[in-house]
Design a protein around this motif. Sequence first.
Motif, PDB file in Angstrom:
ATOM      1  N   LYS A  77      -7.012   1.349 -67.642  1.00 37.11           N
ATOM      2  CA  LYS A  77      -7.285   1.724 -66.252  1.00 37.11           C
ATOM      3  C   LYS A  77      -8.652   1.196 -65.814  1.00 37.11           C
ATOM      4  N   LEU A  78      -9.679   1.432 -66.643  1.00 35.25           N
ATOM      5  CA  LEU A  78     -11.027   0.971 -66.292  1.00 35.25           C
ATOM      6  C   LEU A  78     -11.066  -0.550 -66.148  1.00 35.25           C
ATOM      7  N   ARG A  79     -10.374  -1.232 -67.035  1.00 34.33           N
ATOM      8  CA  ARG A  79     -10.371  -2.701 -66.964  1.00 34.33           C
ATOM      9  C   ARG A  79      -9.553  -3.203 -65.781  1.00 34.33           C
ATOM     10  N   ASN A  80      -8.503  -2.485 -65.407  1.00 30.99           N
ATOM     11  CA  ASN A  80      -7.749  -2.860 -64.210  1.00 30.99           C
ATOM     12  C   ASN A  80      -8.595  -2.682 -62.957  1.00 30.99           C
ATOM     13  N   GLU A  81      -9.412  -1.641 -62.937  1.00 31.92           N
ATOM     14  CA  GLU A  81     -10.243  -1.346 -61.760  1.00 31.92           C
ATOM     15  C   GLU A  81     -11.496  -2.213 -61.689  1.00 31.92           C
ATOM     16  N   LEU A  82     -12.136  -2.453 -62.835  1.00 28.14           N
ATOM     17  CA  LEU A  82     -13.444  -3.123 -62.849  1.00 28.14           C
ATOM     18  C   LEU A  82     -13.419  -4.509 -63.486  1.00 28.14           C
ATOM     19  N   GLY A  83     -12.266  -4.931 -63.981  1.00 27.02           N
ATOM     20  CA  GLY A  83     -12.176  -6.219 -64.646  1.00 27.02           C
ATOM     21  C   GLY A  83     -12.340  -6.053 -66.149  1.00 27.02           C
ATOM     22  N   MET A  84     -12.085  -7.130 -66.857  1.00 24.51           N
ATOM     23  CA  MET A  84     -12.124  -7.092 -68.314  1.00 24.51           C
ATOM     24  C   MET A  84     -13.533  -6.843 -68.861  1.00 24.51           C
ATOM     25  N   GLY A  85     -14.536  -7.018 -68.059  1.00 25.88           N
ATOM     26  CA  GLY A  85     -15.910  -6.744 -68.479  1.00 25.88           C
ATOM     27  C   GLY A  85     -16.384  -5.352 -68.101  1.00 25.88           C
ATOM     28  N   ALA A  86     -15.445  -4.445 -67.818  1.00 25.09           N
ATOM     29  CA  ALA A  86     -15.770  -3.116 -67.293  1.00 25.09           C
ATOM     30  C   ALA A  86     -16.828  -2.380 -68.094  1.00 25.09           C
TER      31      ALA A  86
END
Length: 186
Positions: A58-67
């Motif tokens: 979820k975090l990576r979907n929202e903020l990108g793979m560098g979340a």
Amino acid sequence: MHNIIAIVGMCGAGKSVACDLLIKKGYEKVYFGGVTIDKLKEDGLEVTPKNEKYMREKLRNELGMGAYAKILLPKIKELSKEHDVVLDGLYSWEELKILKEEFANLITIAVIVDKSVRYERLSIRPTRPFSKAEATDRDISEIENIAKAGPIAFADYYIDNNKTIADFEIRLDAILCNLNGEDNKN
């Protein structure tokens, strides 16, 4: 300039062992997995392998793979002003790229171990144990969905964790001596 070391590896490889040894040597730890745990608690969700996977993705979907690097960058910057820092749990290639752009002195150490040994250790660890099926699912998910293999493949140093803790510590000390320009007497 203070050392910044990212410990990378698959689940159960021994990243926490390396971090604990570095903490004993005076390093300050930044735990990437703590972001997942904190976010789960904020959302009122139980800390389970299924929920952890959900939150990581979820975090990576929202903020990108560098979340995680984006979220933790201010903390890493602040700590590295006065301390050597160890990063526990850098996962994605994008996280590594973001941190390498920010910190030219970032070094990665990959902890590697035979899969059967990892899975056995995961099944008996006291905190968040995994069955073989859960460990396999997590491995596949992290490789396919989080780009975890890149930082491991591109690491500056490797520690083979199939042997004893003493062997592990000897190799880590040799790496630290190399980083600090010291002779390693071992």
